[in-house]
Enzyme design. Structure first.
Site, PDB file in Angstrom:
ATOM      1  N   CYS A  69      13.566  10.843   7.326  1.00  0.00           N
ATOM      2  CA  CYS A  69      13.561  10.495   8.759  1.00  0.00           C
ATOM      3  C   CYS A  69      14.962  10.572   9.335  1.00  0.00           C
ATOM      4  CB  CYS A  69      13.040   9.077   8.968  1.00  0.00           C
ATOM      5  SG  CYS A  69      11.478   8.806   8.177  1.00  0.00           S
ATOM      6  N   LYS A 112       0.870  -1.181   0.000  1.00  0.00           N
ATOM      7  CA  LYS A 112       0.000   0.000   0.000  1.00  0.00           C
ATOM      8  C   LYS A 112       0.905   1.229   0.000  1.00  0.00           C
ATOM      9  CE  LYS A 112      -1.609   2.749   2.987  1.00  0.00           C
ATOM     10  NZ  LYS A 112      -1.285   3.962   2.206  1.00  0.00           N
ATOM     11  N   GLU A 130      10.381  16.539  15.065  1.00  0.00           N
ATOM     12  CA  GLU A 130      10.982  16.381  13.742  1.00  0.00           C
ATOM     13  C   GLU A 130      10.340  17.436  12.826  1.00  0.00           C
ATOM     14  OE1 GLU A 130       9.816  12.653  11.958  1.00  0.00           O
ATOM     15  OE2 GLU A 130      11.812  12.385  11.117  1.00  0.00           O
TER      16      GLU A 130
HETATM   17  C1  SIN Z   1      17.266   6.719   3.727  1.00  0.00           C
HETATM   18  O1  SIN Z   1      17.058   5.566   3.344  1.00  0.00           O
HETATM   19  O2  SIN Z   1      18.396   7.207   3.746  1.00  0.00           O
HETATM   20  C2  SIN Z   1      16.170   7.613   4.205  1.00  0.00           C
HETATM   21  C3  SIN Z   1      14.897   6.951   4.470  1.00  0.00           C
HETATM   22  C4  SIN Z   1      13.951   7.848   5.240  1.00  0.00           C
HETATM   23  O3  SIN Z   1      14.337   8.868   5.720  1.00  0.00           O
HETATM   24  O4  SIN Z   1      12.776   7.496   5.372  1.00  0.00           O
END
Ligand code: SIN
Length: 494
Positions: free
Chosen positions: A299, A189, A398
């Protein structure tokens, strides 16, 4: 010289009047009642195309197809599974330009980054192709003469893979690669904002020869009917999710009902630490790469930049100059380094963080406002905040946007304390040339990934995942395939 691009013409050329369907049991199908939803270009607000709006019934059909395909795929010899993954990776690279353009259209990131993501995404398929051939079991010395003890490793079963919009291809292959390598079948998904990259990958896997039903894709505007159907179904044995910690916690609760294996890649709050002894040029360049990749919507991107007082002014000046020169705009334009944020809600959050920092005593070195004139999307001017502190929203949450708060510090002990004072623990960065400090800080940081003088540590062959509320399990690396394998102990009495 400014390059003029026409996003509508580019969209017409790569997407045209392609009819995207749900992929269920090897067929491209409409949703019940023919309901579809629009996929928008975040840079312009224009509709690119429409995709089916799948719900609970379509999800159950996809689970049935995945369950039916499971025995055949699990029994396919590992070298054949590996060969298929390698073919899919080769097709992705052959179509890199088309896939990257579609990604930029639906996600907004600069085309150069989108091309890089396609290569990164393909690397998970080739890495896990090799891992498929190394799913070794083991034997254990028994304590009696007439017994033989063995451990077999078998696919978990049907896996549901829920993927985010910030890396529309790589976050799919980082899950799908090990799932298929292990012999699992899957239902993907994709995020509602970026379904086209997923559907293009579905076509590629079909062309590579994946049997019908081994991969199913449900696009939907509202994720709830999908996840309710998935979590209620005993046939789904594994769920892997990348997204917010808030949703991750909800999925942990939902997974309790049918006790599913669950992997979670959740939010981060990455510290980026620059010590007095760092190579300052490398640290400035590294902070730019880490903070502003995908307009700060990763992230793992630097969220808090801690700079030791001895080099603070020098770092801030050089960093702000580089950030001020960044080019904001439509990612199709080759001069652009910062694309739009994914939507207006993202811009509102960025604005809230910047306002809170300024009201709490930070000062603005560059940016600090929405970017006008690049289109109807949610653009934000790359921003550097000086003299920020760990108490500010921008350091506690964040930001997921192009905002860099600089926080001065004095001692190694103090910065380690602040860096770890968060419920999150995904990625951290440290820039120093002192080898003893490298070890002390790398070991002291409560994070799943530490980049030492390296702002971009993610690679297919290394484990990716977080401590604390940043997630459960690891993707990539030698351990990534374990998330899709069960261990079976066989005790044989002779
Ligand atoms: C990464 O794979 O370097 C980043 C992945 C993410 O920030 O979700």
């Amino acid at each position: 010289m400014s390059v003029i691009i026409d996003p509508g013409a580019v969209a017409a050329a790569v997407i045209g009047d392609a009819e995207y369907g749900l992929l269920i049991g090897g067929e491209w199908l409409p949703a019940a009642g023919g309901v579809r939803f629009a996929v928008e270009n975040p840079a312009t607000g224009e509709t690119l195309t429409e995709v089916p709006d799948g719900g609970a019934a379509e999800t159950r059909a996809a689970v049935a197809a995945a369950a039916a395909a499971l025995p055949g795929w699990a029994a396919t010899p590992a070298p054949a599974r590996a060969a298929l993954l390698r073919r899919a990776a080769a097709l992705m690279l052959e179509r890199q330009e088309r896939l990257a353009t579609i990604m930029t259209l639906e996600q907004g990131k600069p085309l150069a980054e989108a091309r890089g993501e396609i290569a990164y995404a393909a690397s998970f398929l080739t890495w896990f192709a090799s891992e498929a051939e190394r799913i070794y079991g083991s034997t254990i010395p028994a304590s009696v003469a007439n017994k033989r003890l063995m451990v077999l490793r078998q696919p978990v079963g049907v896996a549901a893979l829920i993927t985010p919009w910030n890396f529309p291809a790589a976050m799919i292959t980082r899950k799908l690669g090990p799932a298929l390598a292990a012999g699992c079948t899957a239902i993907i998904k994709p995020a509602e904002q970026t379904p086209l990259s997923a559907l293009e990958l579905g076509r590629i896997f079909g062309e590579a020869g994946l049997p019908a039903g081994a991969l199913n894709i449900i696009t939907c505007r509202d994720p709830r009917p999908f996840s309710e159907a998935i979590f209620a179904d005993e046939r789904v044995r594994k769920v892997s999710f990348t997204g917010s910690t808030e949703v991750g916690k909800l999925l942990i609760r939902q997974s309790a009902e049918t006790v599913k294996r669950i992997s979670l890649e959740l939010g981060g709050n990455a510290p980026f630490i620059v010590f007095d002894d760092a190579d300052l040029d490398a640290a400035v360049q590294g902070a730019i790469a880490s903070k502003f990749r995908n307009a700060g919507q990763t992230c793992v991107c630097a969220n808090r930049i801690f700079v030791q007082r001895g080099v603070y002014e020098q770092f801030a000046t050089a960093f702000a100059a580089r950030v001020g020169a960044m080019r904001v705009g439509n990612g199709l334009n080759p001069e652009v380094t910062i694309g739009p944020l994914i939507d207006e809600a993202a811009r509102v959050k960025v604005e809230r963080h910047v306002s809170d920092a300024l009201a709490s005593g930070a000062s603005l070195l560059v940016g600090g406002r929405p970017f006008e004139g690049a289109g109807d999307g949610a653009f934000w001017t790359p921003t550097v905040l000086a003299n920020a502190s760990s108490e500010m929203l921008v350091a506690r949450e964040e930001t997921f946007g192009p905002v860099a708060p600089l926080i001065p510090f004095d001692t190694e002990e103090e910065v380690l304390h602040h860096a770890n004072a968060t419920p999150f623990g995904l990625a951290a960065y440290v820039f120093t040339r002192e080898v003893g400090r490298v070890w002390r800080v790398a070991e002291g940081l409560e994070y799943g990934i530490v980049g030492v003088n390296d702002p971009l540590p993610s690679v297919a062959q290394a484990p990716f995942g977080g401590y604390k509320q940043s997630g459960l399990g690891r993707e990539g690396g030698a351990s990534g395939i374990n998330e899709y394998l069960e261990e079976k102990f066989v005790s044989l009495a002779l």
